[in-house]
Design an enzyme around this catalytic site. Structure first.
Site, short mmCIF file in Angstrom:
data_model
loop_
_atom_site.label_atom_id
_atom_site.label_comp_id
_atom_site.label_asym_id
_atom_site.label_seq_id
_atom_site.Cartn_x
_atom_site.Cartn_y
_atom_site.Cartn_z
N GLU A 49 -60.05 0.28 -61.50
CA GLU A 49 -60.35 1.67 -61.11
C GLU A 49 -59.32 2.25 -60.15
O GLU A 49 -59.02 3.44 -60.19
CB GLU A 49 -61.75 1.77 -60.49
CG GLU A 49 -62.89 1.60 -61.47
CD GLU A 49 -63.34 0.16 -61.64
OE1 GLU A 49 -62.64 -0.74 -61.15
OE2 GLU A 49 -64.40 -0.06 -62.26
N GLN B 127 -75.59 -2.12 -58.48
CA GLN B 127 -74.36 -1.32 -58.41
C GLN B 127 -74.56 0.01 -57.69
O GLN B 127 -73.97 1.02 -58.05
CB GLN B 127 -73.74 -1.12 -59.80
CG GLN B 127 -73.25 -2.44 -60.40
CD GLN B 127 -72.33 -2.27 -61.60
OE1 GLN B 127 -72.48 -1.31 -62.35
NE2 GLN B 127 -71.41 -3.20 -61.78
N LYS C 103 -77.15 8.64 -63.13
CA LYS C 103 -77.21 8.40 -64.57
C LYS C 103 -78.27 9.27 -65.26
O LYS C 103 -78.08 9.71 -66.40
CB LYS C 103 -77.51 6.92 -64.82
CG LYS C 103 -77.33 6.52 -66.28
CD LYS C 103 -77.41 5.02 -66.48
CE LYS C 103 -77.09 4.67 -67.93
NZ LYS C 103 -77.18 3.24 -68.19
N MET D 263 -40.51 -5.27 -45.80
CA MET D 263 -40.56 -4.40 -44.63
C MET D 263 -41.19 -5.11 -43.44
O MET D 263 -40.72 -4.97 -42.30
CB MET D 263 -41.32 -3.10 -44.96
CG MET D 263 -41.24 -2.06 -43.87
SD MET D 263 -39.55 -1.57 -43.47
CE MET D 263 -39.35 -0.14 -44.53
#
Lengths: 564, 158
Positions: free
Chosen positions: A50, A113, A162, A474
């Site tokens: 994602e 979830q 949902k 770095m």
């Protein structure tokens, strides 16, 4: 027309003109994915994480100037997207992210979830919505796109439970938006503009300090015109590389921690700093009490909160850079005398001659700066350059010959490692006519390496050039300079076989140790119509220079590193 | 840098999350809110927040600008010349009723009085400026209050 919430989401995306949605499905967003399957108004690109979906949408926005769209599911799908939101937020990128949420009746019950998406994203979005009723959905979607692209752009999250996406209701996509509490101002206060113009006419050493806002407001043409007509030299920040065009003689360079000598001296010695959509980032200003000490400051920014945030401003102008610079140019055109700033221009030119951006090339080992320069020579204007975060990012910003805005895509504000590869995908989708080169490092690339699969699957031909120093470079540089060479957890000598890894994902890989090999690999990679990965072994201990140590004054640059 | 007490009025769209958006600006910068009151504005879909906080002028200026920037914020008012009032409720145990008259007198001096009484406790109320409320609470200590609840400041521009 009565349709489901999921259909409404698709209809809105189509109505807003989005060609691509980058995303990843999951339980709570399945209703929408079912509608995505049925429609053909836009294309969905399935990333493999994602975070990558959001970065790809972000880069799509950066290159195209349109609002990027990403879609994720609830819970972990959303939390994975947060880094992408924060990255876009820091760089003011217009983007709409749609996340699934568990059904309204279950919210707050620790459902499967479930995570408080609006709570988590509140500080890293321009605005966010939790849709509680299907009646609100069309308006919220319309507002989300409007808010993302207007004013100071930014990411907007729409979190949709949902049961809302399955519910059916009357749909009419609003034609216009009416948010009484949100009215960005674009035009700039004319009295302030007049005062600023007077200040410019009085100044002896004025300097344009161009920031990312100049890219976002598509102001580059008017800024180039302004510089040309007035003869005022310009520096451009990491986020504004390409606005002036590097071949422009009024372009002095990039200021800041790894800026060139002339730019930092220009910032230090100017008597009138004209900020165009820049926000005085600490990486640009260095020690504040020494920053632009002799200058009055004109600050043009669409976000009033940026003005006076870091430095006291003499001429604050809230407005769109393109519009305000246009007005200033109209007012100055007939009055300004380019000769007035000649001594100043000569001085800056002299600084660039005395201390140009440079590096010590070598015949034994490839220097990372050489690679960047070489890409510039071989691809140049045809390239869109994305980068990850670290030394390679600074070398890319320093040594690539940028010629136009939106040619350079990087995570400047948040400094998100792992941005580069997914950003390259978004950049290629936004402008397939360009050769997209992702200049990356051996640290950053592994943070979203799975996107090689996305690129291979979709035939998105981007070329990754990895400056491989087997270090988290770095951080290693700082350890060398400031931590007595205690290389704590920065040695990345243990590495995958990059060529095999790339080929296992369906791309084409190259291992390069000489300049000749690099030329061949790059030319070949561009010819391949698939994702390519060039692993370039570079000098392990090369440092990014010049460097203004954190908290130091801009004029105190470390021009070379001497072993102590 | 000198920290100064500030009273800020924020007119906001009356919607979910708006309080969190406003308080989040303070929380994210590590600044405390001394008091905060919110109520809807009659005949509108807006609410009025009154926030009392402390900070240097640069910090306050930035917070006010950031407040303006929040999408549901309509207006931010920060003014030196505000009428400020605050309310306090104080609960006292009653011992044979000996102090009732004294408590009543005290609270009447602060625009209040006794608002509720039972056999065991009485509750007194005062409504006044914050510093006067401080005095009132100090003065009521002799009656051994068992509970004190302040409302936080509400303010209006003169």
């Amino acid at each position: 027309m009565k349709i489901s919430g999921a259909q409404m989401v698709c209809e809105a995306i189509i109505a807003e003109g989005a060609k691509y949605v980058f995303g990843y499905p999951g339980g709570a967003i399945m209703n929408v994915y079912d509608e995505i399957y049925k429609q053909n108004g836009f294309e969905h690109i399935l990333t493999r994480h994602e975070q990558a979906a959001v970065h790809a949408a972000d880069a799509y926005a950066r290159v195209s100037g349109e609002v990027g769209v990403a879609m994720v599911t609830s819970g972990p799908g959303f939390t994975n997207a947060v880094t992408g939101l924060a990255t876009a937020y820091m760089d003011s990128i217009p983007m709409v992210v749609i996340s699934g949420q568990i059904p309204v009746s279950l919210i707050g019950t620790d459902g499967f979830q479930e995570v408080d998406a609006v709570g988590i994203s509140r500080p890293c979005t321009k605005h966010n919505y939790l849709v509680k009723s299907i009646e609100d959905l069309p308006r919220i979607l319309k507002e989300a796109f409007y808010i993302a692209r207007s004013g100071r752009p930014g990411p907007v999250l729409v979190d949709i439970p949902k049961d809302i996406t399955s519910e059916i209701a009357e749909f009419k996509y609003p034609d216009s938006v009416n948010i009484p509490t949100y009215k960005p101002s674009y035009n700039g206060n004319n009295r302030q503009i007049k005062k600023a113009v007077e200040a410019i006419l009085q100044a002896k050493k004025p300097l344009l300090y161009i920031g990312g806002g100049a890219v976002l407001s598509n102001a580059y043409e008017i800024i180039r015109e302004f510089a040309k007509v007035t003869g005022i030299p310009a520096v451009e920040t990491l986020m504004a590389r390409g606005v002036m065009g590097d071949s422009n003689e009024l372009h002095i360079g990039m200021p800041g921690m790894h800026g060139n000598y002339a730019s930092n001296m220009a910032m230090s010695e100017t008597d009138l700093l004209i900020s165009l959509g820049a926000r005085f980032d600490d990486r640009v200003t260095g020690k504040l009490s020494e920053f632009a000490k002799y200058a009055d400051i004109i600050h043009i920014d669409i976000d009033p909160a940026n003005i006076g945030k870091i430095v006291d401003v003499d001429y604050p102008i809230v407005g769109d850079v393109r519009i305000v610079v246009g007005k200033m140019l109209d007012a100055l055109k007939d009055k300004v005398n380019k000769e007035r700033y000649q001594v100043w221009r000569d001085l800056l030119k002299r600084y660039n001659e005395v201390h140009p951006l440079t590096y010590q090339d070598s015949d034994e080992v490839i220097k990372p700066q050489w690679v960047v320069e070489r890409i510039g020579e071989l691809v140049g204007e045809d390239a869109t350059v994305t980068s990850d975060v670290g030394q390679h990012q600074m070398w890319a910003a320093q040594f690539f010959p940028f010629s136009r805005p939106r040619q350079w895509v990087n995570s400047g504000g948040l400094g998100t490692m792992g941005f580069g590869l997914p950003a390259a995908l978004g950049a290629k989708m936004a402008d397939p006519s360009k050769t997209v080169i992702n200049i990356t490092g051996d640290g950053s690339i592994l943070m979203n390496i799975q996107e090689l699969v996305t690129a291979a699957e979709n035939g998105i031909a981007v070329v990754n050039v990895m400056l491989n120093n087997h270090f988290l470079g770095m951080v290693r540089q700082w350890q060398t300079f400031f931590y007595e060479k205690r290389y704590s957890e920065t040695d990345l000598s243990y590495q995958p076989n990059w060529k095999m890894l790339t080929e296992a994902c369906g791309g084409v890989g190259y291992d390069v140790t000489t300049k000749e090999e690099f030329d061949e690999a790059l030319k070949d990679a561009i010819k391949q119509n698939k994702v390519a990965f060039i692993n370039v072994a570079v000098d392990r201990f090369e440092n990014v220079l010049p460097m203004v140590p954190a908290g130091g004054a801009l004029y105190n640059m470390m021009l070379e590193y001497k072993e102590r | 840098m000198q920290k100064v007490r500030r009273v800020i009025s924020v007119i906001v769209q009356n919607e979910a999350q708006v309080l969190a958006r406003v308080s989040g600006l303070f929380a994210g910068r590590g600044y405390n809110i001394d008091s905060l009151t919110v109520a809807t504005i009659p005949n509108s879909d807006m609410s009025h927040m009154t926030i009392v906080t402390r900070g240097s002028s640069r910090v306050m200026e930035q917070i006010i600008k950031q407040l303006h920037k929040l999408i549901p914020v309509y207006k931010v008012i920060e003014h030196d010349s505000m009428v400020e009032k605050e309310m306090v409720l104080v609960k006292f145990p009653i011992q044979k009723g000996e102090n009732i008259a004294a408590i009543q007198a005290l609270f009447e001096a602060y625009n209040g009085g006794i608002v509720n009484a039972s056999e065991e406790v009485l509750i007194a109320m005062a409504a006044d400026e914050s510093h006067r409320i401080n005095h009132c609470i100090d003065a009521s200590q002799v009656f051994s209050p068992s509970e004190i609840v302040r409302s936080g400041v509400v303010a209006m521009e003169r």
